[in-house]
Design a protein around this motif. Structure first.
Motif, PDB file in Angstrom:
ATOM      1  N   PHE A 346       0.834  -1.207   0.000  1.00  0.00           N
ATOM      2  CA  PHE A 346       0.000   0.000   0.000  1.00  0.00           C
ATOM      3  C   PHE A 346       0.871   1.261   0.000  1.00  0.00           C
ATOM      4  CE2 PHE A 346      -3.042   3.122   1.362  1.00  0.00           C
ATOM      5  CZ  PHE A 346      -4.274   2.648   0.954  1.00  0.00           C
ATOM      6  N   ASN A 347       1.406   1.607  -1.179  1.00  0.00           N
ATOM      7  CA  ASN A 347       2.254   2.803  -1.252  1.00  0.00           C
ATOM      8  C   ASN A 347       1.476   3.971  -1.851  1.00  0.00           C
ATOM      9  OD1 ASN A 347       2.113   2.217  -3.954  1.00  0.00           O
ATOM     10  ND2 ASN A 347       4.314   1.955  -4.237  1.00  0.00           N
ATOM     11  N   LYS A 348       2.185   5.051  -2.176  1.00  0.00           N
ATOM     12  CA  LYS A 348       1.497   6.264  -2.621  1.00  0.00           C
ATOM     13  C   LYS A 348       0.929   6.156  -4.025  1.00  0.00           C
ATOM     14  CE  LYS A 348       2.771   9.771   0.531  1.00  0.00           C
ATOM     15  NZ  LYS A 348       2.891  11.232   0.693  1.00  0.00           N
ATOM     16  N   ASP A 349       1.248   5.081  -4.719  1.00  0.00           N
ATOM     17  CA  ASP A 349       0.597   4.853  -6.008  1.00  0.00           C
ATOM     18  C   ASP A 349      -0.890   4.579  -5.821  1.00  0.00           C
ATOM     19  OD1 ASP A 349       2.847   5.157  -7.650  1.00  0.00           O
ATOM     20  OD2 ASP A 349       3.509   3.128  -7.222  1.00  0.00           O
ATOM     21  N   LYS A 350      -1.313   4.299  -4.588  1.00  0.00           N
ATOM     22  CA  LYS A 350      -2.708   3.969  -4.311  1.00  0.00           C
ATOM     23  C   LYS A 350      -3.438   5.081  -3.554  1.00  0.00           C
ATOM     24  CE  LYS A 350      -1.587  -0.944  -4.219  1.00  0.00           C
ATOM     25  NZ  LYS A 350      -1.595  -2.204  -3.455  1.00  0.00           N
ATOM     26  N   ILE A 351      -2.755   6.235  -3.395  1.00  0.00           N
ATOM     27  CA  ILE A 351      -3.344   7.350  -2.667  1.00  0.00           C
ATOM     28  C   ILE A 351      -3.824   8.422  -3.639  1.00  0.00           C
ATOM     29  CG2 ILE A 351      -2.951   9.103  -0.875  1.00  0.00           C
ATOM     30  CD1 ILE A 351      -2.788   6.185   0.069  1.00  0.00           C
ATOM     31  N   GLU A 377      -6.944   8.882   1.470  1.00  0.00           N
ATOM     32  CA  GLU A 377      -6.888  10.334   1.520  1.00  0.00           C
ATOM     33  C   GLU A 377      -5.446  10.843   1.411  1.00  0.00           C
ATOM     34  OE1 GLU A 377      -8.398  13.750   4.667  1.00  0.00           O
ATOM     35  OE2 GLU A 377      -7.333  11.983   5.415  1.00  0.00           O
ATOM     36  N   LYS A 378      -5.257  11.890   0.624  1.00  0.00           N
ATOM     37  CA  LYS A 378      -3.975  12.574   0.562  1.00  0.00           C
ATOM     38  C   LYS A 378      -3.667  13.159   1.938  1.00  0.00           C
ATOM     39  CE  LYS A 378      -2.014  16.837  -1.368  1.00  0.00           C
ATOM     40  NZ  LYS A 378      -2.262  18.004  -2.246  1.00  0.00           N
ATOM     41  N   PRO A 379      -2.396  13.168   2.392  1.00  0.00           N
ATOM     42  CA  PRO A 379      -2.073  13.751   3.700  1.00  0.00           C
ATOM     43  C   PRO A 379      -2.624  15.173   3.832  1.00  0.00           C
ATOM     44  CG  PRO A 379      -0.161  12.622   2.821  1.00  0.00           C
ATOM     45  CD  PRO A 379      -1.193  12.623   1.724  1.00  0.00           C
ATOM     46  N   TYR A 380      -3.361  15.419   4.895  1.00  0.00           N
ATOM     47  CA  TYR A 380      -4.002  16.719   5.061  1.00  0.00           C
ATOM     48  C   TYR A 380      -2.992  17.836   5.259  1.00  0.00           C
ATOM     49  CZ  TYR A 380      -3.219  16.443  10.149  1.00  0.00           C
ATOM     50  OH  TYR A 380      -2.646  16.362  11.404  1.00  0.00           O
ATOM     51  N   TYR A 381      -1.757  17.481   5.581  1.00  0.00           N
ATOM     52  CA  TYR A 381      -0.714  18.471   5.845  1.00  0.00           C
ATOM     53  C   TYR A 381       0.230  18.671   4.654  1.00  0.00           C
ATOM     54  CZ  TYR A 381       0.939  13.852   7.216  1.00  0.00           C
ATOM     55  OH  TYR A 381       1.198  12.502   7.239  1.00  0.00           O
ATOM     56  N   CYS A 382      -0.176  18.185   3.474  1.00  0.00           N
ATOM     57  CA  CYS A 382       0.626  18.373   2.261  1.00  0.00           C
ATOM     58  C   CYS A 382       0.280  19.722   1.632  1.00  0.00           C
ATOM     59  CB  CYS A 382       0.368  17.255   1.259  1.00  0.00           C
ATOM     60  SG  CYS A 382       1.274  17.467  -0.297  1.00  0.00           S
TER      61      CYS A 382
END
Length: 405
Positions: A346-351, A377-382
Motif C-alpha cells: 500500500f504505497n502512494k501509487d494507491k493514494i 486520503e492525501k495527507p491533510y498536511y501536504c
C-alpha cells in the motif's frame, strides 16, 4: 550529437503537471518542468537529431550533474524506477498485551484507561510468539495500554526471551520498581518510556495523574543504574511546554513527534506551530535523497510493508495506530496465510492525488494520521498542488486545517 542514456541509478518520475529526477547515486532530487522531462526523454529515446544552442547547453548541464551520459542504455531507453521494487517481509511486531492503563493520557492512540479491560492471555501470546518466530520476525515490542497492567507479562517475556534479536516494552514507567528492573536485566528486555516534559506539572497535564512524572523519573534512574537499555519517546501537543533540559538521564527532541490523529488525538491538540512542523513543503525535499527509503516507497508503505500490530484480541493491523485496515485474526490462522499483499504494498501509487505526484517515492507517509475515514486520503498536511505543480502558502494550509475542527 551522440546518443544519451541516464547515468546509473538515475530515474525520471512524472507527475500530473511536472516531474522529478531521482538521482540515487548522489542522493539528489531535481524538480523539473514537463517540458524538460519531455526533452530528456527525447534525448534518451533518440527522438531528436537536431539540437539548438539552448538545448545543447541543457544537455551539457545534465551531463555535468551526472544525470545523462553518452552511450545507449543497455536495458531500455527509459529506466523505470519500478525496477527497484523488491519483495517485502514483516520484520517487527507490536504486541498489545492489554488495552488497560493506570493513566488516561489526553492523546492516547488506543484510548486506554483503567476502565479498559481487554487482556491478552498467556496462551494466546505463546501462539503469537510461535507464529512470529516461524515467519521470521526479528523484533517485538510489548505495548498497551500499559503492558505492566497485564499480570501475565512476566511469563510472556520469559517465553519470548532469547527467541528474538530485540525485545522492548513500551511503558509509562510509573509501575517499574527494582523487581521489574532485575527481571528486565535477566531477560534482556529493552525499555521505551513516554515523557512529555521536563516539568512535572506539564507532563501531568497529559497523563492526568498527579505524581506520574516523579514515578517515571524514578523508573528511568533505576533503569540507568541497572544498565538496562532505555529510550524516551515524546509526543508534542498544544498547551504542553517541554521546558528547559534539567537532567542527564534523557533528552527530549523538540521536533519529534507531533501528535497524530488517532484515538484521542485530534485537531484541538495541534497549535499552528505544531502543524507547521508536520507540513510537507518544498523544504521537505531539500534534504539529501535517501536511496533505501525510495526503494521502500516503490515496494510498499514504509511501515505497512515491514511492521504489524497485534491487538489483545489477536487482530492483526498494519500499524499501531491504523485500524481501518486489517490483515485478519490469528485465533485460527497462521500469520503467513493472513498477511494481505494489498496492505503490504500500500504505497502512494494507491493514494488519491499522491499517485499523480512526482514526489511520491521521496515523500514520507503516515496513513493513520488522517482527518477522515478514507484510507486513500492525501495527507491533510501536504502543501503541494499536484494539478498545477505549485506549492500552497503554508500559513493558508495551517488555517484550513485549524478551520476543520
Amino acid at each position: 550529437m551522440p546518443n544519451y542514456r541516464f547515468c546509473d541509478n538515475v530515474y525520471l518520475v512524472r507527475g500530473y503537471k511536472k516531474a522529478c529526477i531521482y538521482d540515487l547515486e548522489h542522493k539528489k532530487l531535481y524538480h523539473i518542468s514537463k517540458e524538460m522531462a519531455d526533452f530528456i526523454e527525447d534525448c534518451v529515446c533518440e527522438k531528436k537529431e537536431i539540437f539548438v544552442r539552448q538545448e545543447i547547453n541543457a544537455i551539457k548541464s545534465l551531463e555535468e550533474n551526472q544525470i545523462l551520459c553518452g552511450g545507449r542504455y543497455t536495458k531500455s531507453a527509459m529506466p523505470d524506477i519500478m525496477e527497484l521494487k523488491k519483495s517485502v517481509r514483516i520484520q517487527f511486531a507490536w504486541i498489545e498485551v492489554c488495552n488497560s492503563c493506570n493513566l488516561r493520557c489526553i492523546h492516547c492512540y488506543n484510548e486506554s484507561s483503567s476502565e479498559c479491560h481487554t487482556f491478552m492471555s498467556l496462551e494466546d501470546f505463546k501462539k503469537i510468539c510461535d507464529e512470529l518466530i516461524a515467519y521470521g520476525v526479528e523484533s517485538i515490542q510489548f505495548i498497551g495500554g500499559e503492558p505492566l497492567c497485564n499480570k501475565e507479562l512476566r511469563q510472556m517475556m520469559e517465553y519470548a526471551s532469547g527467541k528474538f534479536k530485540m525485545i522492548e516494552v513500551f511503558t509509562n514507567g510509573t509501575m517499574i520498581d527494582k523487581t521489574w528492573c532485575e527481571f528486565f536485566k535477566e531477560h534482556h528486555i529493552r525499555t521505551a518510556l513516554s515523557v512529555y516534559s521536563y516539568i512535572p506539572e506539564e507532563h501531568e497535564k497529559v497523563t492526568n495523574l498527579e505524581g506520574s512524572h516523579k514515578k517515571t523519573m524514578q523508573a528511568i534512574e533505576m533503569l540507568k543504574n541497572f544498565e538496562i537499555p532505555y529510550r524516551v519517546a515524546t509526543t508534542h501537543m498544544k498547551g504542553i511546554e517541554i521546558g528547559e533540559e534539567n537532567t542527564k538521564l534523557f533528552h527530549i527532541n523538540p521536533n519529534k513527534d507531533v501528535i497524530r490523529m488517532a484515538g484521542r488525538g485530534n485537531i484541538g491538540l495541534l497549535s499552528p506551530d505544531l502543524i507547521k512542523k508536520k507540513l510537507i513543503t518544498k523544504n521537505t525535499f531539500s534534504r539529501p535523497l535517501n536511496p533505501d527509503a525510495v526503494k521502500k516507497a516503490v515496494s510498499g508503505h514504509q511501515c505497512f510493508a515491514s511492521k504489524i500490530y497485534i491487538s489483545a484480541d489477536l487482530e492483526v493491523y498494519p500499524c499501531v495506530m491504523e485500524r481501518r485496515l486489517s490483515h485478519g485474526n490469528l485465533k485460527n490462522a497462521t500469520l503467513e496465510n493472513i498477511l494481505s499483499s494489498e496492505i503490504l504494498s500500500f504505497n502512494k501509487d494507491k493514494i488519491k492525488e499522491c499517485s499523480e505526484c512526482e514526489f511520491r517515492y521521496a515523500c514520507y507517509d503516515c496513513r493513520p494520521d488522517s482527518l477522515t475515514e478514507d484510507i486513500q486520503e492525501k495527507p491533510y498536511y501536504c502543501t503541494y498542488n499536484v494539478r498545477n505543480g505549485f506549492w500552497k502558502n503554508a500559513d493558508d494550509v495551517v488555517q484550513t486545517i485549524l478551520n476543520s475542527k
